[in-house]
Every structure is written in C-alpha cells, then in structure tokens.
Write a protein that holds these residues in place. Sequence first.
Motif, PDB file in Angstrom:
ATOM      1  N   SER A 101       0.826  -1.209   0.000  1.00 20.42           N
ATOM      2  CA  SER A 101       0.000   0.000   0.000  1.00 20.42           C
ATOM      3  C   SER A 101       0.859   1.257   0.000  1.00 20.42           C
ATOM      4  O   SER A 101       0.579   2.216  -0.725  1.00 20.42           O
ATOM      5  CB  SER A 101      -0.931  -0.004   1.219  1.00 20.42           C
ATOM      6  OG  SER A 101      -1.821  -1.099   1.179  1.00 20.42           O
ATOM      7  N   LYS A 111      -3.673   2.584  -9.475  1.00 21.70           N
ATOM      8  CA  LYS A 111      -4.569   1.688  -8.742  1.00 21.70           C
ATOM      9  C   LYS A 111      -4.260   1.672  -7.243  1.00 21.70           C
ATOM     10  O   LYS A 111      -4.575   0.710  -6.551  1.00 21.70           O
ATOM     11  CB  LYS A 111      -4.470   0.270  -9.307  1.00 21.70           C
ATOM     12  CG  LYS A 111      -4.926   0.165 -10.761  1.00 21.70           C
ATOM     13  CD  LYS A 111      -4.836  -1.267 -11.253  1.00 21.70           C
ATOM     14  CE  LYS A 111      -5.300  -1.377 -12.706  1.00 21.70           C
ATOM     15  NZ  LYS A 111      -5.207  -2.775 -13.217  1.00 21.70           N
ATOM     16  N   LYS A 113      -5.562   3.274  -4.772  1.00 24.46           N
ATOM     17  CA  LYS A 113      -6.743   3.167  -3.910  1.00 24.46           C
ATOM     18  C   LYS A 113      -7.252   1.729  -3.858  1.00 24.46           C
ATOM     19  O   LYS A 113      -7.690   1.257  -2.802  1.00 24.46           O
ATOM     20  CB  LYS A 113      -7.848   4.099  -4.413  1.00 24.46           C
ATOM     21  CG  LYS A 113      -7.530   5.579  -4.230  1.00 24.46           C
ATOM     22  CD  LYS A 113      -8.691   6.447  -4.673  1.00 24.46           C
ATOM     23  CE  LYS A 113      -8.380   7.926  -4.468  1.00 24.46           C
ATOM     24  NZ  LYS A 113      -9.509   8.794  -4.904  1.00 24.46           N
ATOM     25  N   ARG A 114      -7.184   1.048  -4.989  1.00 25.77           N
ATOM     26  CA  ARG A 114      -7.615  -0.348  -5.022  1.00 25.77           C
ATOM     27  C   ARG A 114      -6.700  -1.224  -4.175  1.00 25.77           C
ATOM     28  O   ARG A 114      -7.154  -2.143  -3.485  1.00 25.77           O
ATOM     29  CB  ARG A 114      -7.638  -0.854  -6.462  1.00 25.77           C
ATOM     30  CG  ARG A 114      -8.705  -0.212  -7.344  1.00 25.77           C
ATOM     31  CD  ARG A 114      -8.716  -0.859  -8.716  1.00 25.77           C
ATOM     32  NE  ARG A 114      -9.679  -0.214  -9.612  1.00 25.77           N
ATOM     33  CZ  ARG A 114      -9.896  -0.603 -10.860  1.00 25.77           C
ATOM     34  NH1 ARG A 114      -9.229  -1.641 -11.361  1.00 25.77           N
ATOM     35  NH2 ARG A 114     -10.787   0.031 -11.599  1.00 25.77           N
ATOM     36  N   MET A 117      -7.539  -0.491  -0.506  1.00 26.65           N
ATOM     37  CA  MET A 117      -8.841  -1.043  -0.141  1.00 26.65           C
ATOM     38  C   MET A 117      -8.804  -2.565  -0.100  1.00 26.65           C
ATOM     39  O   MET A 117      -9.393  -3.187   0.795  1.00 26.65           O
ATOM     40  CB  MET A 117      -9.902  -0.566  -1.129  1.00 26.65           C
ATOM     41  CG  MET A 117     -10.211   0.924  -1.042  1.00 26.65           C
ATOM     42  SD  MET A 117     -10.750   1.449   0.608  1.00 26.65           S
ATOM     43  CE  MET A 117     -12.279   0.525   0.767  1.00 26.65           C
ATOM     44  N   ALA A 118      -8.104  -3.177  -1.058  1.00 27.48           N
ATOM     45  CA  ALA A 118      -7.996  -4.636  -1.080  1.00 27.48           C
ATOM     46  C   ALA A 118      -7.257  -5.137   0.151  1.00 27.48           C
ATOM     47  O   ALA A 118      -7.646  -6.141   0.770  1.00 27.48           O
ATOM     48  CB  ALA A 118      -7.284  -5.097  -2.352  1.00 27.48           C
TER      49      ALA A 118
END
Length: 224
Positions: A101, A111, A113-114, A117-118
């Motif tokens: 992250s 990506k 944010k993905r 969040m993941a």
Amino acid sequence: MEKLPLFFNLGVIVFFGILGFFEAKRLFKKNVRLESKRNWKNYWGVLLSVITLVVFLLIAWIAFSNPSYAWNLPLSFQYYYTPFTWGISLAGLVFVFTLNSVIAVLENHLKRKRVIMASLFLLLAVEIFFYQKSKPIAHKLEHEVMEGMIVQTSGFSCVPAVCANILKINGIEKTEKEMAVLMSTTVSGTNYVRAIYEMEKFGYAVKKVEIEDKDFYKISPPAM
C-alpha cells in the motif's frame, strides 16, 4: 480456539505496520515499484517474513495433523499454539499489505486506492473470521440437570459439562456455564489444556493419557 488478547492484536498490527512502512520506503528509494521487475536481493525483509511464516506453519501443521504428535507436546506449547499462530499470520499479513500500500502511494500508482482497499478488506476479513471462531458461548448456556447429572446444553460445551459433573461428584457445585467461563469455551470448543489447568486449580492431579489400543476401560474414572 483461544482468542488473541486485544492489546496484543493491536500491538502486532501497529508494530508490523510500522515495519512495513519503513521497508516500503527503503524499497522505494531503491527504485522498486509495484509493477517493476523483481530483484529479490532488495526484498530480503519480505522474503524473511514469508519464509519464517511458512516454516512455522509447516512445523505446526505437521505436529497437529498427527494427534499422537500433538498429544505429546508440552502443555504450554499446545495452550498458546492457536493465538501464537494467529499472531504470526497477522504479522505477516500486516507487513505485506502495508508494504504494498505504501509503495503504491509513494509512486502515485493509478490503482493505489484499489491496493489499499484490497489490503484493508482482506485484513478485515481475516480478523472477522478469527473473531467468529473465537466467540465465547457461556452466555448462551442453560443449567439443566437430568437424573442428578449436569446436561450439556450446546454442541460446543462438552468439556465444561463433564468437568462440572466431575466436580459435583466431589461436592463442588459448578454449572456448565460457570465452567465454560473459566475455560474460555468458544464456538470452536474448549482448549483441553485450559481444562487441565482449571481442574488443577480445584485440587485435581490431572494428566493426559494415551490408550493406543482404544480400550477405554483402562482409564480409571473420573476421566473425560
């Protein structure tokens, strides 16, 4: 399943989150990016974490996949096995998730944010799973007596019920619910090592026995 203490759970998340943060910054300075070609010499922190986790879980799996091995292990090892295994697993997950992250944020990845969040979703999912498996059940138990014997009132509280009956034989009145509280019985059952420790507090000399030929008539009561 023994629950990992809350303060220890939070401590693992904070400590290994910080380690993952600084490892991400170190890798970023070496021009490591999420989609760059891997140079494993730069990933010694990640490799060490993964190897340690895999080796520990492999040893634990070998020991506990064979009941005769697990039965002869020291009581202290069996008592702390579940929370310690979860602690090691949680540490590895937090470290890797934080590392990825932070690198995604530092490189301003499209990506990012993905990725964040993941990571948060997977960590939360694992935490929820462990929490569900370690939920106490004592508050759901009822006190039922049939023909002088304390009856088991759930599918997970056989050990508290048996221990309550053993105590009753010797004039100590305890309910299934009270014993479930003492033994931290959960929806996954009771750690039998916890049962040993708690019964010893009542003055019993408790020991594990292994009957190789399955002839339970060789066991002298009271027993469970």
